[in-house]
Design a protein around this motif. Structure first.
Motif, PDB file in Angstrom:
ATOM      1  N   THR A 131     -11.258  -7.364   1.516  1.00 23.79           N
ATOM      2  CA  THR A 131     -11.939  -6.202   1.379  1.00 23.79           C
ATOM      3  C   THR A 131     -11.393  -4.855   0.735  1.00 23.79           C
ATOM      4  OG1 THR A 131     -12.042  -5.102   3.524  1.00 23.79           O
ATOM      5  CG2 THR A 131     -13.784  -6.930   2.988  1.00 23.79           C
ATOM      6  N   THR A 132      -9.952  -5.087  -0.247  1.00 25.12           N
ATOM      7  CA  THR A 132      -9.179  -4.137  -0.123  1.00 25.12           C
ATOM      8  C   THR A 132      -8.504  -5.037  -1.682  1.00 25.12           C
ATOM      9  OG1 THR A 132      -6.819  -3.788   1.662  1.00 25.12           O
ATOM     10  CG2 THR A 132      -9.152  -2.354   1.524  1.00 25.12           C
ATOM     11  N   ASP A 133      -7.265  -4.118  -1.682  1.00 23.84           N
ATOM     12  CA  ASP A 133      -6.612  -4.717  -2.819  1.00 23.84           C
ATOM     13  C   ASP A 133      -5.052  -3.658  -2.644  1.00 23.84           C
ATOM     14  OD1 ASP A 133      -6.413  -1.999  -3.191  1.00 23.84           O
ATOM     15  OD2 ASP A 133      -6.421  -2.229  -5.570  1.00 23.84           O
ATOM     16  N   VAL A 134      -4.720  -4.284  -1.079  1.00 20.10           N
ATOM     17  CA  VAL A 134      -3.053  -3.795  -0.457  1.00 20.10           C
ATOM     18  C   VAL A 134      -2.383  -4.944  -0.673  1.00 20.10           C
ATOM     19  CG1 VAL A 134      -3.975  -5.325   2.046  1.00 20.10           C
ATOM     20  CG2 VAL A 134      -2.284  -3.184   1.398  1.00 20.10           C
ATOM     21  N   VAL A 135      -2.302  -6.030  -0.499  1.00 19.43           N
ATOM     22  CA  VAL A 135      -1.855  -7.485  -1.629  1.00 19.43           C
ATOM     23  C   VAL A 135      -1.447  -6.982  -2.704  1.00 19.43           C
ATOM     24  CG1 VAL A 135      -1.256  -9.891  -2.164  1.00 19.43           C
ATOM     25  CG2 VAL A 135      -2.583  -8.819   0.457  1.00 19.43           C
ATOM     26  N   ARG A 136      -1.774  -6.524  -3.424  1.00 14.26           N
ATOM     27  CA  ARG A 136      -2.048  -6.082  -4.999  1.00 14.26           C
ATOM     28  C   ARG A 136      -0.732  -5.426  -4.726  1.00 14.26           C
ATOM     29  NH1 ARG A 136      -2.854  -2.898  -9.363  1.00 14.26           N
ATOM     30  NH2 ARG A 136      -5.258  -2.458  -8.270  1.00 14.26           N
ATOM     31  N   HIS A 137      -0.612  -3.980  -4.064  1.00 13.39           N
ATOM     32  CA  HIS A 137      -0.281  -2.939  -3.871  1.00 13.39           C
ATOM     33  C   HIS A 137       1.313  -3.520  -3.463  1.00 13.39           C
ATOM     34  CE1 HIS A 137      -2.552  -0.166  -6.052  1.00 13.39           C
ATOM     35  NE2 HIS A 137      -3.551  -0.795  -5.159  1.00 13.39           N
ATOM     36  N   ILE A 138       1.456  -3.891  -2.647  1.00 17.56           N
ATOM     37  CA  ILE A 138       2.411  -4.472  -1.438  1.00 17.56           C
ATOM     38  C   ILE A 138       3.595  -5.400  -3.024  1.00 17.56           C
ATOM     39  CG2 ILE A 138       3.564  -5.740   0.274  1.00 17.56           C
ATOM     40  CD1 ILE A 138       1.016  -4.154   1.943  1.00 17.56           C
ATOM     41  N   ILE A 139       3.242  -6.540  -3.279  1.00 18.18           N
ATOM     42  CA  ILE A 139       4.377  -7.726  -3.171  1.00 18.18           C
ATOM     43  C   ILE A 139       4.422  -6.626  -4.506  1.00 18.18           C
ATOM     44  CG2 ILE A 139       4.503  -9.553  -3.896  1.00 18.18           C
ATOM     45  CD1 ILE A 139       2.262 -10.576  -2.596  1.00 18.18           C
ATOM     46  N   SER A 140       6.010  -6.362  -4.758  1.00 16.36           N
ATOM     47  CA  SER A 140       6.387  -5.628  -6.304  1.00 16.36           C
ATOM     48  C   SER A 140       7.047  -6.551  -6.899  1.00 16.36           C
ATOM     49  CB  SER A 140       7.299  -4.281  -5.842  1.00 16.36           C
ATOM     50  OG  SER A 140       8.529  -5.050  -4.806  1.00 16.36           O
ATOM     51  N   GLN A 178       8.686   8.625  -3.336  1.00 19.40           N
ATOM     52  CA  GLN A 178       8.123   8.738  -3.466  1.00 19.40           C
ATOM     53  C   GLN A 178       7.368   8.396  -4.578  1.00 19.40           C
ATOM     54  OE1 GLN A 178       6.853  12.512  -3.357  1.00 19.40           O
ATOM     55  NE2 GLN A 178       5.081  11.381  -4.358  1.00 19.40           N
ATOM     56  N   SER A 179       7.708   6.989  -4.672  1.00 19.97           N
ATOM     57  CA  SER A 179       6.789   5.606  -5.775  1.00 19.97           C
ATOM     58  C   SER A 179       6.531   4.909  -3.740  1.00 19.97           C
ATOM     59  CB  SER A 179       7.628   4.761  -5.948  1.00 19.97           C
ATOM     60  OG  SER A 179       8.658   4.086  -5.190  1.00 19.97           O
ATOM     61  N   ARG A 180       5.957   5.097  -3.062  1.00 23.82           N
ATOM     62  CA  ARG A 180       6.104   4.408  -1.658  1.00 23.82           C
ATOM     63  C   ARG A 180       4.911   5.833  -1.561  1.00 23.82           C
ATOM     64  NH1 ARG A 180      10.390   2.101   2.631  1.00 23.82           N
ATOM     65  NH2 ARG A 180      11.070  -0.230   0.589  1.00 23.82           N
ATOM     66  N   VAL A 181       4.943   6.352  -1.466  1.00 24.68           N
ATOM     67  CA  VAL A 181       3.817   7.790  -1.700  1.00 24.68           C
ATOM     68  C   VAL A 181       3.197   7.243  -1.662  1.00 24.68           C
ATOM     69  CG1 VAL A 181       2.892  10.262  -0.770  1.00 24.68           C
ATOM     70  CG2 VAL A 181       5.498   9.132   0.037  1.00 24.68           C
ATOM     71  N   ASP A 182       2.885   6.931  -3.825  1.00 27.33           N
ATOM     72  CA  ASP A 182       2.344   7.103  -4.479  1.00 27.33           C
ATOM     73  C   ASP A 182       1.210   6.143  -4.488  1.00 27.33           C
ATOM     74  OD1 ASP A 182       3.982   9.228  -5.871  1.00 27.33           O
ATOM     75  OD2 ASP A 182       4.706   8.050  -7.095  1.00 27.33           O
ATOM     76  N   THR A 183       2.332   4.439  -3.774  1.00 27.60           N
ATOM     77  CA  THR A 183       1.264   3.860  -3.676  1.00 27.60           C
ATOM     78  C   THR A 183       0.227   3.756  -2.637  1.00 27.60           C
ATOM     79  OG1 THR A 183       3.500   2.380  -4.340  1.00 27.60           O
ATOM     80  CG2 THR A 183       1.358   1.316  -3.093  1.00 27.60           C
ATOM     81  N   ALA A 184       0.873   4.677  -1.924  1.00 22.08           N
ATOM     82  CA  ALA A 184      -0.127   5.028  -0.329  1.00 22.08           C
ATOM     83  C   ALA A 184      -1.320   6.009  -0.664  1.00 22.08           C
ATOM     84  CB  ALA A 184       0.498   5.506   0.516  1.00 22.08           C
ATOM     85  N   VAL A 185      -1.053   6.681  -1.577  1.00 23.17           N
ATOM     86  CA  VAL A 185      -2.315   7.922  -2.125  1.00 23.17           C
ATOM     87  C   VAL A 185      -3.226   7.245  -2.988  1.00 23.17           C
ATOM     88  CG1 VAL A 185      -2.445   9.252  -4.518  1.00 23.17           C
ATOM     89  CG2 VAL A 185      -0.838   9.645  -2.355  1.00 23.17           C
ATOM     90  N   LYS A 186      -2.789   5.787  -4.267  1.00 30.00           N
ATOM     91  CA  LYS A 186      -3.529   4.422  -4.616  1.00 30.00           C
ATOM     92  C   LYS A 186      -4.507   3.734  -3.153  1.00 30.00           C
ATOM     93  CE  LYS A 186      -0.068   4.105  -8.053  1.00 30.00           C
ATOM     94  NZ  LYS A 186       0.631   3.167  -8.825  1.00 30.00           N
ATOM     95  N   LEU A 187      -3.815   3.874  -1.995  1.00 30.73           N
ATOM     96  CA  LEU A 187      -4.251   2.808  -1.429  1.00 30.73           C
ATOM     97  C   LEU A 187      -5.362   4.411  -0.604  1.00 30.73           C
ATOM     98  CD1 LEU A 187      -1.914   0.540  -0.022  1.00 30.73           C
ATOM     99  CD2 LEU A 187      -4.181   0.352  -1.189  1.00 30.73           C
ATOM    100  N   GLY A 188      -5.238   5.315  -0.472  1.00 34.06           N
ATOM    101  CA  GLY A 188      -6.062   5.839   0.315  1.00 34.06           C
ATOM    102  C   GLY A 188      -5.825   7.794   1.020  1.00 34.06           C
ATOM    103  N   GLY A 217       3.842  -0.062   5.930  1.00 30.07           N
ATOM    104  CA  GLY A 217       2.338   1.511   6.571  1.00 30.07           C
ATOM    105  C   GLY A 217       1.647   1.197   4.892  1.00 30.07           C
ATOM    106  N   LEU A 218       2.139   0.449   4.427  1.00 26.41           N
ATOM    107  CA  LEU A 218       0.885   0.499   2.910  1.00 26.41           C
ATOM    108  C   LEU A 218      -0.355  -0.013   3.898  1.00 26.41           C
ATOM    109  CD1 LEU A 218       2.551   0.128   0.214  1.00 26.41           C
ATOM    110  CD2 LEU A 218       1.378   2.468   0.963  1.00 26.41           C
ATOM    111  N   CYS A 219      -0.010  -1.274   4.951  1.00 29.49           N
ATOM    112  CA  CYS A 219      -1.126  -2.096   5.409  1.00 29.49           C
ATOM    113  C   CYS A 219      -1.511  -0.569   6.312  1.00 29.49           C
ATOM    114  CB  CYS A 219      -0.640  -2.925   6.543  1.00 29.49           C
ATOM    115  SG  CYS A 219      -0.992  -4.414   4.853  1.00 29.49           S
TER     116      CYS A 219
END
Length: 182
Positions: A142-151, A45-55, A23-25
């Motif tokens: 072009t994004t920092d998605v990997v940094r946000h996904i690998i916890s 909620q922490s997953r939603v918070d991460t999604a918000v960081k991704l836009g 979903g974050l991807c």
């Protein structure tokens, strides 16, 4: 999802149901493709918070398109309730795409007649990952998605404990990388 549409992505709304790694991807991809509104929906909620960081936006899908619903929904959970919500929040003539693994016997949450009446396009199936490598490469570059996904990065010996925590949807656990040499 809306490739056949002549509407520019900036004028479209999409809801992503399930904000785990897939979903974050999806959120990061929707942002990269220029979708105007991206909504993130998840029980954790922490997953939603991460999604918000991704836009993504954490609320407001109910009022998308003047209350008519979102243009598209990407359901990546694989739960009956998530697919049901998808059909509830998509606008008439919208698209529901389900790539979640539905390993339950609850059936389908809507009838063919309901899909017909709402004129919903439903797509389902596995992601053809090998055919999308150039897009995935662009997303990673072009994004920092990997940094946000690998916890978590942990020794392989911690695998059982991490799977238990992931199954329990502990806050902060998204994607765990196991290091067999640590």
């Amino acid at each position: 999802m809306l490739a056949d549409s002549n509407i520019p992505p900036a004028q479209l709304s999409v809801a992503v149901i399930g904000c785990g790694p897939v979903g974050l991807c999806a959120v990061a991809s929707a942002r990269m493709l220029g979708f105007g509104q991206i909504f993130a929906i998840d029980r954790v909620q922490s997953r939603v918070d991460t999604a918000v960081k991704l836009g993504a936006q954490s609320q407001g899908y109910e009022t998308a398109n003047d209350g008519r619903g979102v243009d598209a929904v990407l359901e990546v959970v694989g739960a009956y309730e998530a697919l049901k919500l998808s059909f509830e929040i998509v606008r008439m003539g919208g698209v529901v795409s389900s790539v979640g693994v539905h390993a339950h016997d609850k059936g389908f949450p809507v009838s063919p007649g309901q899909c017909y009446d709402k004129n919903v396009t439903f797509k389902s199936g596995r992601c053809p990952a090998r055919s999308l490598m150039s897009e995935v490469s662009q997303l990673v570059k072009t994004t920092d998605v990997v940094r946000h996904i690998i916890s978590h990065r942990v020794p392989l010996a911690a695998a059982a404990e991490m799977y238990e925590q992931f199954e329990a949807q502990k806050d902060g656990i998204l994607k765990v990388v196991f290091d067999p040499w640590a």
